[in-house]
Design an enzyme around this catalytic site. Sequence first.
Site, PDB file in Angstrom:
ATOM      1  N   CYS A   1       0.841  -1.205   0.000  1.00 42.21           N
ATOM      2  CA  CYS A   1       0.000   0.000   0.000  1.00 42.21           C
ATOM      3  C   CYS A   1       0.878   1.258   0.000  1.00 42.21           C
ATOM      4  O   CYS A   1       2.099   1.185   0.143  1.00 42.21           O
ATOM      5  CB  CYS A   1      -0.916  -0.005   1.221  1.00 42.21           C
TER       6      CYS A   1
ATOM      7  N   CYS B   1       3.031   1.635   3.046  1.00 50.25           N
ATOM      8  CA  CYS B   1       4.161   0.699   3.036  1.00 50.25           C
ATOM      9  C   CYS B   1       5.279   1.241   2.149  1.00 50.25           C
ATOM     10  O   CYS B   1       6.461   1.183   2.509  1.00 50.25           O
ATOM     11  CB  CYS B   1       3.714  -0.668   2.554  1.00 50.25           C
TER      12      CYS B   1
END
Length: 78
Positions: A11, A14
Amino acid sequence: MKNIKILGTGCAKCKSTYDNVMKALNDLGMEANVEKVEDIMKIMEYNVLTTPVLMIDEVMKVKGRVADVNEIKEFLKN
């Protein structure tokens, strides 16, 4: 040499964590083994439900939020 793992499914948070780790390493002139763990089954082995997770030398430092560059630098200095 430090071993750094970023646990997350890929994501935006991340990716930001990964970018911040790389910037912190660059700013400090350090090298480390940096690994992105994106496989959900491997992430679950660490018993975490919220990502991203920043681990340094198998110690969980940040969970569920993006660690900022200065915070990561402090972790790396210790």
